[in-house]
Design a protein around this motif. Structure first.
Motif, PDB file in Angstrom:
ATOM      1  N   HIS A  64     -88.468 -92.066  26.683  1.00 53.92           N
ATOM      2  CA  HIS A  64     -88.776 -90.535  26.683  1.00 53.92           C
ATOM      3  C   HIS A  64     -89.717 -90.373  27.791  1.00 53.92           C
ATOM      4  O   HIS A  64     -90.543 -91.104  28.122  1.00 53.92           O
ATOM      5  N   ALA A  76     -81.104 -84.949  27.811  1.00 57.82           N
ATOM      6  CA  ALA A  76     -80.893 -86.479  28.008  1.00 57.82           C
ATOM      7  C   ALA A  76     -80.014 -86.859  29.094  1.00 57.82           C
ATOM      8  O   ALA A  76     -79.085 -86.380  29.460  1.00 57.82           O
ATOM      9  N   THR A 114     -84.752 -89.684  27.440  1.00 59.10           N
ATOM     10  CA  THR A 114     -84.859 -88.070  27.362  1.00 59.10           C
ATOM     11  C   THR A 114     -85.927 -87.508  27.992  1.00 59.10           C
ATOM     12  O   THR A 114     -87.228 -87.840  27.632  1.00 59.10           O
ATOM     13  N   GLN A 171     -88.302 -84.357  28.170  1.00 58.77           N
ATOM     14  CA  GLN A 171     -88.787 -83.144  27.150  1.00 58.77           C
ATOM     15  C   GLN A 171     -90.127 -82.359  27.628  1.00 58.77           C
ATOM     16  O   GLN A 171     -90.693 -83.183  28.477  1.00 58.77           O
TER      17      GLN A 171
END
Lengths: 611, 264
Positions: free
Chosen positions: B166, B214, B235, B237
């Motif tokens: 992430h 993603a 990912t 974000q």
């Protein structure tokens, strides 16, 4: 002494009309004539037939790879039940990695390098320079027979525990270094390294021999700048091999020491792979890449320059026109070879080496595109204003030029580091080198086989079958490899047994299936070549000494030439590209033809200005 | 028959051009517009080289086609007795040399931006978001505890995931790339980022995802029989979501199953 200076010694006493047998050479028996022969022509043909058979082995492996990319895990037709009967007849991922490794290995070490240097180098060098044989005939014979241990070791490696080498033909450590790193990193990898050493020794014996022969045994009057481009290609290739090969051989031994004696040249200390004992000491994995590519980048030119030379000869002959820019052609070939030693780092832009090196290697790599461009323009210049005859050698040579342009241009993306970040290890690379090694070199080889076949066997190959073979191969080749550019742009990585694991590549499956059908077509088309080759050997139309009305020295010898090649010492008056010369009625003027009023002190370039 | 060969070679060149032309429409093209600023620069360079090589390809094949049409099929015609032209050699050496040198020098800046540490975003370099360790056949990711800085050696409060990286979107981030066994390569096709992982080296890699989305993480260097299945995911974000994810990761990882009784 007599072999080193044939023109003064062995050949001088022999007059015209001596026919096949040559006084200085006794008539050998069957075994020494056809099997353990020291005659460069027989050795050349042995190399040619061996490498052609290996072409089918390498091609078969490639079709296996293509099958897996089109229909992953589906039953492999015909061979599936035989090889993988116990596991559902599909290709296993272990075997997939072996297939692409051994495909590249066979094609590079057992086909392309030996078919150029071994087959055509052997056959053509003495004939084109007017010598009776190589400088060291026994060494020459050994160079052929040293290939066989390699063939057996590569073959046997499929049957040892873990299977054949599967670390890619580049064999990057630690995968190839630590025996536990993969099932095939055990015995198979050791055998692979041994076999590569054998081919290396074979190449090296050829290389020394070619250099000596070309320097010392040229016919009287045959100055360096009267040599055909084929000989320049072979000469420069021999020099490349002499300087590059020792590095690979040494690196190979270092890797063997790592694997068997516990040294750690290529692995850092304390590395634990698959629960093997930790490595002790401390080396550097990138060292192998430097050493490997220091050989293997020049090797790319070893796989190309002789074909460039042969294609130059063919293009001039069937344009019925002198080669355009002979000296620039020679210089650019030398420049490619020289620059070839300082560009190896372009294989390593994403490897983690010092990024500053990326910049220098980018500039040198861009510069190597320059002599390649010069050569292409000169080939076009050769055809311009000619009287082009579309024989089988010629259409293959034209395909060489066309495909070389594609392969050369796609290389520019790889030479420039930022785009290479993206393209490295994708199918863009696969497209690029297949356009150079198959599109250029192999089409050059197909043309050369047809061109020099009459000199080898005294008979012509079928033009009709040759054209059919060419058309099918050309369509199959482009259908297989051109879409790879687009796969590469889509980021499709090399060497994945099932790329469709990644959703981002899923939609490329139909394209891959189409490519596989073209690959199958291309594979089957090679049986036409095989048939044409062996059929014509016995049933082809008889060829005279000079079926193509070409100029080179080889065309003054009988077809096929006897042991000792020439009935009398050829004396050379000019270069090999005097087609359409105003000095004679015919549109060709052989290197040996004496013309009474020829002012041979005038540079050919100046004649062009007068005309 | 002479005309046939001219048309044969010209047709193959035309097909090549057509193929490149229809490629994007058929989906045989980049996986979307580059999802990072550096990726966009790389794409721009790609299109620049495509223009240069495209013109060269079409030019060379037009000349080849003309030659095959014009200079064939004339029985008994004698070729020009022509050995070369000094002027032409000079021209076609200098022009490509200039173009090639231009391409080489023009690219340097993007390369420097990608790999030269002095050009990295210094704040991102000082605070790498994670250490990514490749091994057969997975990506192991080690994050520092929220609010802490990633140390070279593992810390007791580090957070771990496998194959699931992430990162905050919309700003440059740095990961430290390592390998535990053989060579691997950290490849984010959408972001045009690729860097080999080499055992014994710790390589800082920076990237910046434009969109919170993603992205596929692909291993691009042969690492053994299971190379094909070494699939990870990045990912990206928004920063707030990333912080929340880290917090949740910490909670999950340090959850010892013991729940405090409700107060009073």
């Amino acid at each position: 002494m007599s072999t080193l200076n044939p023109t003064a010694g062995t050949l001088a006493g022999h007059g015209h009309g001596d026919g096949h047998s040559h006084g200085a050479h006794h008539n050998p028996g069957f075994i020494s004539k056809y099997i353990f022969s020291t005659d460069h022509k027989v050795i050349g043909i042995q190399f040619l037939i061996t490498t052609l058979l290996m072409l089918f082995v390498g091609g078969g492996l490639a079709l296996g790879v293509r099958w897996q990319l089109a229909f992953p895990w589906r039953e492999l037709p015909i061979f599936g039940r035989l090889i993988f009967g116990s596991q559902g007849a599909g290709i296993s991922p272990e075997f997939y990695t072996m297939m692409f490794t051994m495909h590249a290995t066979v094609m590079i070490f057992l086909v392309i390098i030996p078919i150029l240097a071994g087959a055509f180098g052997n056959f053509l060098i003495p004939l084109q320079i007017g010598a009776d044989d190589m400088a060291f005939p026994v060494l020459n014979m050994l160079s052929y027979w040293f290939m066989w241990p390699a063939i057996f070791l590569f073959g046997a490696s499929f049957f040892v525990e873990g299977g054949a080498a599967a670390g890619g033909w580049t064999s990057y450590p630690p995968l190839s270094d630590i025996q536990q790193a993969a099932p095939a990193s055990g015995m198979g990898q050791t055998l692979w390294l041994l076999a590569v050493t054998f081919v290396g020794v074979s190449s090296m014996m050829g290389s020394v021999n070619y250099m000596t022969t070309i320097i010392n045994m040229r016919a009287p009057g045959l100055t360096l700048f009267r040599l055909p481009m084929t000989i320049w290609g072979m000469f420069i290739t021999a020099i490349l091999q002499a300087f590059a090969l020792p590095v690979l051989t040494a690196a190979g031994f270092m890797l063997v020491f790592d694997r068997l004696l516990g040294t750690t040249f290529f692995v850092p200390g304390g590395l634990v792979v698959n629960n093997a004992a930790p490595t002790v000491g401390g080396g550097q994995a990138l060292l192998w890449q430097h050493l490997f590519w220091f050989y293997s980048h020049p090797a790319v030119y070893i796989m190309l320059l002789p074909a460039m030379g042969m294609v130059s000869d063919i293009l001039a002959c069937f344009s019925r026109k002198p080669l355009f820019g002979y000296r620039p052609m020679v210089y650019s070939m030398a420049a490619i070879a020289g620059l070839g030693f300082i560009v190896w780092g372009h294989h390593m832009f994403t490897s983690g080496m010092n990024p500053a090196l990326g910049m220098t290697f980018m500039v040198s790599t861009m510069m190597i595109a320059l002599p390649s461009a010069v050569k292409t323009f000169n080939w076009l210049g050769t055809m311009w204003g000619g009287n082009i005859q579309f024989t089988v050698p010629m259409i293959n040579a034209i395909a060489f030029v066309s495909m070389f342009v594609v392969g050369g241009l796609s290389g520019i993306w790889m030479a420039s580091v930022p785009t290479d970040i993206y393209f490295h290890d994708t199918y863009y690379i696969v497209a690029h080198f297949h356009y150079v090694l198959f599109g250029a070199t192999l089409f050059g080889v197909f043309g050369s086989i047809q061109f020099w076949f009459p000199k080898m066997f005294g008979r012509m190959m079928s033009e009709r079958l040759g054209k059919l073979h060419f058309i099918l191969t050309f369509i199959g080749f482009n259908g297989t490899f051109f879409p790879m550019h687009l796969l590469g742009i889509a980021g499709f990585p090399r060497r994945l047994a099932d790329p469709y694991q990644y959703p981002v590549f899923e939609h490329l499956r139909p394209l891959n299936q189409g490519m596989t059908y073209f690959a199958i077509l291309m594979g089957f088309a090679q049986f036409i070549l095989l048939f044409n080759f062996f059929y014509s050997m016995f049933k082809g139309k008889k060829a005279g000494r000079n079926p193509w009305n070409a100029n080179g020295l080889e065309w003054t010898a009988p077809s096929p030439p006897g042991h000792g090649n020439f009935e009398s010492v050829p004396v050379v008056y000019r270069g090999p590209y005097e087609y359409a010369s105003p000095l004679v009625e015919a549109d060709y003027l052989m290197q040996t033809t004496f013309v009474a009023h020829e002012d041979r002190h005038i540079d050919p370039d100046q004649i062009a200005h007068h005309a | 028959m002479n005309r046939f060969w001219c048309l044969f070679f010209v047709a193959s060149a035309v097909l090549a051009v057509v193929f490149f032309y229809i490629g994007p429409a058929c989906g045989w093209w980049f996986p979307g517009v580059a999802a990072s600023p550096l990726g966009q620069q790389i794409d721009d360079l790609f299109y620049l080289i495509l223009a240069i090589t495209g013109v060269t390809f079409i030019g060379v094949h037009a000349v080849l086609g003309y030659i095959l049409w014009k200079f064939s099929g004339k029985e008994g015609k004698r070729s020009d007795f022509q050995h070369g032209s000094h002027t032409l050699e000079v021209v076609w050496s200098i022009v490509p040399a200039g173009v090639l040198l231009f391409i080489a020098l023009y690219q340097m800046d993007v390369w420097a931006a990608f790999r030269m540490k002095s050009r990295f975003d210094q704040e991102a370099l000082a605070n790498p978001i994670a250490e990514v360790t490749a091994r057969q056949f997975e990506w192991r990711i080690r994050y520092p505890a929220p609010g802490k800085v990633l140390q070279d050696t593992p810390q007791p409060d580090d957070l771990y995931t496998v194959n699931d990286l992430h990162a905050p979107a919309g700003k440059p981030v740095v990961i430290k790339l390592r390998s535990e066994d053989v060579l691997h390569s950290f490849f984010l096709p959408h972001l045009r980022v690729k860097q080999d992982a080499v055992p014994g080296l710790v390589i800082p890699v920076w990237f910046e995802a434009n969109e919170p989305k993603a992205y596929d993480l692909v291993c691009a260097e042969l690492c053994g029989w299971g190379h094909y299945k070494m699939r990870g995911q990045l990912t990206a974000q928004p920063q707030a979501d990333f912080d929340a994810y880290m917090k949740k990761l910490k909670e999950t990882q340090f959850d010892d199953g013991f729940k405090e009784a409700a107060d009073e």
